[in-house]
Structure formats: structure tokens, C-alpha cells
Design a protein around this motif. Structure first.
Motif, mmCIF file in Angstrom:
data_model
loop_
_atom_site.group_PDB
_atom_site.id
_atom_site.type_symbol
_atom_site.label_atom_id
_atom_site.label_comp_id
_atom_site.label_asym_id
_atom_site.label_seq_id
_atom_site.Cartn_x
_atom_site.Cartn_y
_atom_site.Cartn_z
ATOM 1 N N ALA A 243 0.828 -1.210 0.000
ATOM 2 C CA ALA A 243 0.000 0.000 0.000
ATOM 3 C C ALA A 243 0.858 1.254 0.000
ATOM 4 C CB ALA A 243 -0.904 -0.008 1.229
ATOM 5 N N ASP A 244 0.282 2.305 -0.551
ATOM 6 C CA ASP A 244 0.876 3.631 -0.443
ATOM 7 C C ASP A 244 0.802 4.045 1.035
ATOM 8 O OD1 ASP A 244 1.312 6.480 -1.566
ATOM 9 O OD2 ASP A 244 -0.540 6.633 -0.384
ATOM 10 N N PRO A 245 1.871 4.596 1.607
ATOM 11 C CA PRO A 245 1.870 4.854 3.061
ATOM 12 C C PRO A 245 0.713 5.739 3.539
ATOM 13 C CG PRO A 245 4.068 5.178 2.138
ATOM 14 C CD PRO A 245 3.162 4.899 0.981
ATOM 15 N N ALA A 246 0.389 6.752 2.762
ATOM 16 C CA ALA A 246 -0.699 7.648 3.195
ATOM 17 C C ALA A 246 -2.028 6.899 3.174
ATOM 18 C CB ALA A 246 -0.768 8.870 2.283
ATOM 19 N N ASP A 247 -2.166 6.065 2.175
ATOM 20 C CA ASP A 247 -3.386 5.293 2.020
ATOM 21 C C ASP A 247 -3.544 4.299 3.179
ATOM 22 O OD1 ASP A 247 -5.437 5.215 0.204
ATOM 23 O OD2 ASP A 247 -4.733 3.310 -0.647
ATOM 24 N N TRP A 248 -2.443 3.674 3.537
ATOM 25 C CA TRP A 248 -2.478 2.728 4.657
ATOM 26 C C TRP A 248 -2.750 3.465 5.960
ATOM 27 C CZ3 TRP A 248 -3.411 -2.126 5.359
ATOM 28 C CH2 TRP A 248 -3.218 -2.671 6.630
ATOM 29 N N ALA A 249 -2.165 4.631 6.081
ATOM 30 C CA ALA A 249 -2.385 5.418 7.304
ATOM 31 C C ALA A 249 -3.863 5.781 7.446
ATOM 32 C CB ALA A 249 -1.516 6.671 7.287
ATOM 33 N N ALA A 250 -4.497 6.068 6.320
ATOM 34 C CA ALA A 250 -5.930 6.418 6.366
ATOM 35 C C ALA A 250 -6.728 5.204 6.856
ATOM 36 C CB ALA A 250 -6.412 6.852 4.981
ATOM 37 N N PHE A 251 -6.383 4.035 6.347
ATOM 38 C CA PHE A 251 -7.079 2.816 6.770
ATOM 39 C C PHE A 251 -6.863 2.587 8.261
ATOM 40 C CE2 PHE A 251 -7.071 -1.760 7.631
ATOM 41 C CZ PHE A 251 -8.349 -2.090 7.205
ATOM 42 N N ARG A 252 -5.605 2.710 8.647
ATOM 43 C CA ARG A 252 -5.245 2.448 10.034
ATOM 44 C C ARG A 252 -5.984 3.381 10.986
ATOM 45 N NH1 ARG A 252 0.195 0.928 12.973
ATOM 46 N NH2 ARG A 252 -0.572 1.738 14.936
ATOM 47 N N SER A 253 -6.069 4.635 10.594
ATOM 48 C CA SER A 253 -6.703 5.565 11.528
ATOM 49 C C SER A 253 -8.211 5.288 11.625
ATOM 50 C CB SER A 253 -6.359 7.011 11.164
ATOM 51 O OG SER A 253 -7.436 7.634 10.541
ATOM 52 N N ARG A 254 -8.837 4.937 10.516
ATOM 53 C CA ARG A 254 -10.264 4.587 10.599
ATOM 54 C C ARG A 254 -10.457 3.275 11.372
ATOM 55 N NH1 ARG A 254 -10.696 6.367 4.795
ATOM 56 N NH2 ARG A 254 -11.612 8.455 4.867
ATOM 57 N N LEU A 255 -9.542 2.371 11.182
ATOM 58 C CA LEU A 255 -9.643 1.108 11.925
ATOM 59 C C LEU A 255 -9.537 1.369 13.431
ATOM 60 C CD1 LEU A 255 -9.726 -1.980 12.114
ATOM 61 C CD2 LEU A 255 -7.265 -2.017 11.724
ATOM 62 N N GLU A 256 -8.558 2.205 13.800
ATOM 63 C CA GLU A 256 -8.394 2.488 15.234
ATOM 64 C C GLU A 256 -9.647 3.154 15.801
ATOM 65 O OE1 GLU A 256 -4.679 4.584 15.090
ATOM 66 O OE2 GLU A 256 -3.533 2.731 15.465
ATOM 67 N N ARG A 257 -10.257 4.022 14.999
ATOM 68 C CA ARG A 257 -11.447 4.725 15.469
ATOM 69 C C ARG A 257 -12.626 3.766 15.656
ATOM 70 N NH1 ARG A 257 -13.778 8.856 11.818
ATOM 71 N NH2 ARG A 257 -11.679 8.773 10.982
ATOM 72 N N HIS A 258 -12.813 2.859 14.735
ATOM 73 C CA HIS A 258 -14.040 2.047 14.766
ATOM 74 C C HIS A 258 -13.842 0.644 15.341
ATOM 75 C CE1 HIS A 258 -16.232 5.170 12.713
ATOM 76 N NE2 HIS A 258 -15.216 5.293 11.872
ATOM 77 N N PHE A 259 -12.594 0.310 15.644
ATOM 78 C CA PHE A 259 -12.338 -1.045 16.140
ATOM 79 C C PHE A 259 -13.072 -1.370 17.445
ATOM 80 C CE2 PHE A 259 -9.996 -4.264 18.500
ATOM 81 C CZ PHE A 259 -10.008 -5.299 17.588
ATOM 82 N N PRO A 260 -13.085 -0.465 18.415
ATOM 83 C CA PRO A 260 -13.742 -0.844 19.677
ATOM 84 C C PRO A 260 -15.191 -1.296 19.480
ATOM 85 C CG PRO A 260 -12.471 1.167 19.961
ATOM 86 C CD PRO A 260 -12.451 0.857 18.493
ATOM 87 N N ARG A 261 -15.917 -0.570 18.619
ATOM 88 C CA ARG A 261 -17.312 -0.929 18.376
ATOM 89 C C ARG A 261 -17.402 -2.268 17.639
ATOM 90 N NH1 ARG A 261 -21.448 0.943 14.435
ATOM 91 N NH2 ARG A 261 -19.915 1.996 13.136
ATOM 92 N N LEU A 262 -16.580 -2.415 16.622
ATOM 93 C CA LEU A 262 -16.603 -3.651 15.844
ATOM 94 C C LEU A 262 -16.234 -4.842 16.726
ATOM 95 C CD1 LEU A 262 -16.857 -4.985 13.045
ATOM 96 C CD2 LEU A 262 -14.415 -4.533 12.714
ATOM 97 N N PHE A 263 -15.222 -4.651 17.547
ATOM 98 C CA PHE A 263 -14.751 -5.726 18.411
ATOM 99 C C PHE A 263 -15.847 -6.173 19.378
ATOM 100 C CE2 PHE A 263 -12.629 -7.255 22.266
ATOM 101 C CZ PHE A 263 -11.905 -8.306 21.725
ATOM 102 N N ARG A 264 -16.501 -5.186 19.983
ATOM 103 C CA ARG A 264 -17.544 -5.509 20.953
ATOM 104 C C ARG A 264 -18.653 -6.331 20.282
ATOM 105 N NH1 ARG A 264 -21.885 -2.689 21.383
ATOM 106 N NH2 ARG A 264 -20.969 -0.794 20.514
#
Ligand code: GLC
Ligand code: GLC
Length: 649
Positions: A30-51
Motif C-alpha cells: 500500500a501507499d503509506p498515506a493510504d495505509w495510514a488512512a485505513f489504520r486511523s479509521r480502523l483504530e477509530r471504529h475497532f472498539p465498536r466492531l470488536f464488541r
């Protein structure tokens, strides 16, 4: 340690463990900026998804494996997402209320019936723009069985367009062309079931136990009988019960709808992941809204109705969280044609941002039949409000039947017996009730329960078929007024109005479906005719019924677009003091409109004081007619008249 603390810690640790694994699998490509965008959205929504996933699948010994694979699917989909859609993601995240605009207007059609194929739909873009659409729902256009396929709602592959209609590449190109024309593409996500010709079903039929786990299958009638004690029959005419025997594998398969529609087993985390992949694939073709088909049925539990279970909500919320991570522009629209309390539970920014409003739909027809607004008034006063960030999709007709889904308690409070009232409405809309103007057909009459639903086009149900057949100018005139009246409500009440294409040119019932063996048993086909382009030509001629309806609607659509009060859904339903007149106040963007709608074929009067109190003025302009009203002697309403009043003094 409290449960909440435990969950918090467990969530954080899980993410810490998963992120490096995902980075190892994907970050290099992945392009680093593109991966960073994914990562930041993942970090934001992971708690809800995990629960949610922990609740749904935490008891599986290999839960962590499933979790990682679900996130890997999201990462893969993100990396495949076209740059232009990633730009749209950013735009939508910055303006999450974009669909609340008064410019929103939806249209829905079948690809083949409306325009032959996807190319034909593309050629109709100028027409969609002429009408003012900002949202186009194309009903299922995927590969499906030959012959009966429930109008495409039996999907054999979510990644292949029905070859008669076009290709996936054409669909993606169409999504682009529509977006360039200001129109968002809406498709179905038929996720409760696949057709029995889907690859997964075929493998199950060939005896593969892994794929048999994708569905609900039983070796004998023991479990089906146990479940059926508490299940409702959805299509009792075509097949009693909810299970179908398949001799190839000597198993009973769960089939809520038709026998060739196999319910998916979401208690299997693999099914969740694979359907999430299909969802994100569709999002990556440029689909902006997925209509979640038959949401109520996706989770089963013995001893319950297997409708609207808490886990059904969790599945949708988990899909929602994945969409926020890997395709944030995507919205969900819920198709829950169930009790109004249950409909409301699917609506939230974390679940379905949009929802059909089957209650308003049914009650508009109920009110036309009774000429009394009391049930509509009471129901909308208490049930129209939904959470901010969400919107109703208001409609008068769609490709399905009308079910009388009002609440019996609401009805009892205004002196109506729900059971008898439904019998009356069915008699009225099948034309059996003396004096009825409607020409509809019964759908799925169930002699065991006395239940039935109604098929028919808007125009035929509103009296136009009767008026034209009998060459009765008064009945015809009333029918046109009724059609405009109910559309005026969906266009002004708050949310996204949705037109079932064909209704805007007063399309009548088409009884020829009875000659087609693949359709004859399903009366919904009476309101699913081929578009008649001669009828569409007459839309320009105001002396025809098509012209009256079309130009009447166009005028209302233009007024809606011009007046900020019609954005959003700040709606206060008011008591008009006249049993035949429905009223509500709309406010937005510094404008206030008082909408009044008479459901009577006789002239009606409202007290001037009432209009002044709710309209906050002394002299008014009616946006619909352009007339100024001083209200001396009260407000006079013509048969079926509706007014959109703004104070001018
Ligand atoms: C939805 C569709 C309907 C279909 C059913 C089964 O309710 O609107 O047409 O029969 O799902 O997919
Ligand atoms: C049932 C289902 C609904 C579906 C309809 C099709 O009412 O609840 O989802 O649209 O059947 O007729």
C-alpha cells in the motif's frame, strides 16, 4: 475489574496484537498515506466492531482467527477501492448530512422493465435529471436463476451482473455517470439469503459440509417443526412453512421466502466475513447506498419469531462499522416491513442511516380509504421522529405489496379495532367494499390468520383505473387529486421522498402477468409492468391524466428544491380541528411551512385562528398555487386539496 474495564483492556490488547499482523500482510503493497488512512479509521471504529463481533462470535474457539480474517478482508477491499471513491469518502465524512438536503429525491425501478438493460438506464439519465432525481435505486440486477427468481431477489452471485442486463464494468461506469449527473446509485444487498444456484448453495448441494454450514440445514423435521411453532409464514400462498426439503442431500433447508431462496447462517462467522466481502465489493463499484433487504430475518433462535432479534441488529452494526473503516461513503437503508416499534430499532447512524417508512406509506392509503386522519395523525405525531443523522425514505408505492403494519394500540386509542380495520382495508383495496374506488389484488391471503396484503399500482389503487374504465370524469379527477395528495405528503413531510418509477405518469395495473407461469402465482407482478414510453410521452400534455400527474409532481418537486424548510426532518404534526385534514409544520434554514392536506372529496373548512397559530402569521402565501390568502372566514379547502403555507404578513 468491571466488565467495562475488562472489555476496554481486551479491546486495546486485541488491536495491538492485530495491527502488526495486518501491516505485515498488507502495508508493503500500500501507499503509506493510504495505509495510514485505513489504520486511523480502523483504530477509530475497532472498539465498536470488536464488541459486536465478540458478542456474536466470541464463543468460537478460533474467534481471534475470524477477527483477523474479517479485518484482512476490510484491508483488501480498501486497497482495491478506486481513488475517486476514496475522495468521495473524505467528502462524505466532512458532510455526513448530505442526504438531508431538500434536493434529495429518489426513484426506483427494475432495470429490464424500465429500460431493457444497463445501457438503457444510462440513456435515461436525462430523464432522471428532468424529474429531479438525486438517488436511483436499481432493483436486483445480479445473476439469478432463469424463470422465477422473485424479481431478482434470489441472487446467484453478488459479483456478476445478470448477463441479460450488462456487465459489472458497465455497472461501475453507470455509477460514475450517475454521480456526474448528481445521482447516487442505490442497490440492494440481498443478504438474508442467496439463490439455490449460488456457488455456496451448489457446493452445499454437492454435499460439501463446509458449505452446508453456510445455510440452515436439518436431517429431518424435528428442528423445522420446533422452529415453526413460533414462525410467521411470509409467503403462505406459494409454500406453507419456512423450510424446503432437498432430496439431493436429504435435508430440510431454511427458506423464509421462496423455496429457491436459502437463508444464510450468520451464526457462522465465515458467512459474516464472506458477506462483508460482497458488501465491500459492491461499495467499490461505486454504489453509495445499499438497501439491506429483509433485515428482520437474518438471525434465528429457537422459541422466537426469528424476526428482529438483537443479534440481527448486531450483524448490521458490525457491517456498518466495517463500512466506516473500508468504504466510509457507503450508507445503509433498512427494509424492515414490520411493526413500527421494530422498524425504528434499525435506524441509527451506527446501524442504518436510512429506512423505508412503511407506516407512513400504509397510513396514507388507510386515510384515503377512511377519509379520516385520526390514525395517521396519532401515529405520525408519536412515531415520525428519528435520530438526527438519519432519514426516513418516504414512499407511497414500491415493487412490493402493502401490509397494514400500524400498531393496534395506536389504533385502539383512536377507537379503531386493528383486526377489523385490516379486514376493511383489504376489502377496500381489492375493490370488494361497496363504493370503493380502488382496484387492487390480494397478496398472500392466509386463511389460517385472515391476513392479507395488497398489490396494485398507485394509480389503480387511487381510483384512476375505475374512473377511466367507467369513463367517469369526476372519479378520474378525484383519482388524479388523490395521487398528487399522497405524493405531496412524501415530498414535504421530512426525509427522502422515493418515487416508484411509473407512478409519476399514472401507470395502471397490468394483469398480463397472469399468463406468465413464472409470475402468475405472485400478484405483486400486477404493479411491475414494462415502462410504457407512449404513456411517458403524454407527460408533456397537460390535458392527459399522465400530464396532470407528471406536471403536478414536477411542480411540487421544484417547490421542494427551492424551499429550505423541506430539508431535514424537523416535523411537528398538528391537530387541525378537522377530522379530514392532516397537518404538520416544517422548519429548516430559517423557513417555516405549514402543510395541510385534505383527505376528503368534499370541501372542508379550517378555522383562521388555527392556521395563524401554527403558521405564525396573519396573511399567507400558498406555495402550491402561488395564491395569497387572507383567511377571512377561515380557510376553505377543495376536495383533496393540499396547501404549503408560508406567512407573508
Ligand atoms: C424483500 C423484497 C421482496 C422480496 C423479499 C425476499 O422484501 O423487497 O421483493 O420478495 O425481500 O428477498
Ligand atoms: C414481508 C417481509 C418484507 C417483504 C415482504 C415481501 O412483509 O417482512 O421484508 O418485503 O414480505 O412481500
Amino acid at each position: 475489574m468491571t466488565d467495562a474495564m475488562w472489555l476496554h483492556r481486551h479491546t486495546a490488547r486485541s488491536l495491538e496484537r492485530l495491527l502488526p499482523r495486518l501491516e505485515a500482510r498488507f502495508a508493503a503493497q500500500a501507499d503509506p498515506a493510504d495505509w495510514a488512512a485505513f489504520r486511523s479509521r480502523l483504530e477509530r471504529h475497532f472498539p465498536r466492531l470488536f464488541r459486536l463481533l465478540l458478542h456474536l462470535y466470541g464463543s468460537h474457539y478460533d474467534f481471534f482467527y475470524h477477527l483477523e480474517e474479517i479485518l484482512a478482508s476490510a484491508a483488501r477491499a480498501w486497497l482495491e477501492r478506486p481513488a475517486r471513491l476514496k475522495a468521495l469518502d473524505v467528502q462524505r465524512e466532512a458532510d455526513p448530512d448530505w442526504f438531508q438536503s431538500q434536493r434529495m429525491l429518489g426513484g426506483v425501478c427494475y432495470v429490464d422493465l424500465f429500460a431493457g438493460n444497463l445501457e438503457g438506464i444510462r440513456a435515461k439519465i436525462p430523464y432522471f435529471q428532468e424529474l429531479g432525481l438525486a438517488y436511483l435505486h436499481l432493483m436486483p440486477l445480479f445473476a439469478c436463476p432463469e424463470g422465477d427468481n422473485d424479481g431478482g431477489y434470489a441472487v446467484s452471485s453478488y459479483r456478476e451482473v445478470n448477463p441479460k442486463l450488462g456487465t459489472m464494468a458497465q455497472l461501475a461506469a453507470l455509477a460514475e455517470d450517475l454521480r456526474a449527473a448528481g445521482i447516487s446509485l442505490v442497490l440492494d444487498f440481498v443478504f438474508n439469503h442467496t439463490s439455490d444456484e449460488h456457488e455456496w448453495a451448489q457446493r452445499a448441494l454437492a454435499g460439501d459440509p463446509e458449505y452446508q454450514e453456510y445455510y440452515y440445514m436439518f436431517p429431518d423435521r424435528t428442528m423445522p417443526d420446533a422452529y415453526e411453532k413460533t414462525l410467521r409464514e411470509i409467503f403462505p400462498d406459494v409454500r406453507p412453512g419456512s423450510f424446503t426439503y432437498r432430496p439431493e442431500i436429504n435435508r430440510w433447508v431454511w427458506t423464509t421466502f421462496y423455496s429457491f431462496q436459502w437463508d444464510l447462517n450468520y451464526s457462522n462467522p465465515v458467512v459474516f466475513r464472506r458477506m462483508a466481502e460482497e458488501m465491500l465489493f459492491l461499495a467499490n463499484q461505486g454504489v453509495e447506498v445499499l438497501r439491506l433487504d429483509a433485515v428482520a430475518f437474518i438471525w434465528k433462535q429457537l422459541g422466537t419469531s426469528c424476526e428482529n432479534l438483537p443479534e440481527a441488529h448486531m450483524i448490521i452494526q458490525a457491517f456498518n462499522a466495517l463500512a466506516r473503516i473500508a468504504a466510509p461513503a457507503l450508507l445503509f437503508k433498512s427494509e424492515a416491513i414490520v411493526h413500527p416499534d421494530e422498524v425504528a430499532r434499525y435506524i441509527s447512524p451506527e446501524e442504518c442511516q436510512l429506512s423505508y417508512n412503511p407506516l407512513l406509506m400504509a397510513l396514507l392509503w388507510e386515510t384515503l380509504a377512511t377519509r379520516e386522519v385520526k390514525l395517521l395523525h396519532a401515529s405520525m405525531r408519536d412515531r415520525f421522529r428519528i435520530s438526527p443523522g438519519c432519514a426516513w425514505v418516504n414512499y407511497v408505492r414500491c415493487h412490493d405489496d402493502i401490509g397494514w403494519t400500524f400498531d393496534d394500540g395506536d389504533a385502539a386509542r383512536v377507537g379503531i379495532n386493528g383486526f377489523h380495520h385490516r379486514q376493511f382495508l383489504n376489502a377496500f383495496y381489492t375493490g370488494r367494499f361497496p363504493g370503493s374506488f380502488a382496484r387492487g389484488l390480494p397478496f398472500q391471503e392466509n386463511p389460517k390468520t385472515g391476513d392479507a396484503r395488497i398489490s396494485g399500482t398507485c394509480a389503480s389503487l387511487a381510483g384512476l383505473e375505475k374512473g377511466l374504465r367507467e369513463q367517469n370524469p369526476l372519479e378520474t379527477d378525484h383519482a388524479v387529486r388523490r395521487i398528487l395528495l399522497i405524493h405531496s405528503v412524501i415530498l414535504s413531510m421530512g426525509g427522502i421522498p422515493l418515487i416508484y418509477l411509473g407512478d409519476e405518469v399514472a401507470t395502471l395495473n397490468d394483469y398480463s402477468y397472469a399468463n406468465d407461469p413464472a409470475k402468475a402465482a405472485d400478484s405483486r407482478w400486477v404493479h411491475r409492468p414494462y415502462a410504457d414510453w407512449q404513456r411517458y410521452q403524454r407527460r408533456h400534455d397537460p390535458t392527459t391524466v399522465e400530464g396532470r400527474v407528471y406536471q403536478g409532481l414536477k411542480r411540487l418537486i421544484a417547490l421542494r428544491q427551492e424551499n429550505p424548510a423541506f430539508a431535514g426532518h424537523d416535523t411537528a404534526v398538528i391537530e387541525t380541528g378537522n377530522p379530514h385534514v392532516f397537518g404538520y409544520v416544517r422548519q429548516h434554514g430559517g423557513q417555516r411551512v405549514l402543510a395541510l392536506a385534505s383527505f376528503s372529496e368534499h370541501p372542508q373548512t379550517l378555522a383562521a385562528s388555527l392556521v395563524r397559530i401554527h403558521g405564525l402569521g396573519y396573511i399567507f402565501q400558498d406555495l402550491v398555487t402561488g395564491r395569497t390568502l387572507t383567511l377571512d372566514g377561515g380557510l376553505q379547502l377543495e376536495p383533496y386539496q393540499f396547501l404549503w403555507l408560508v406567512a407573508v404578513g
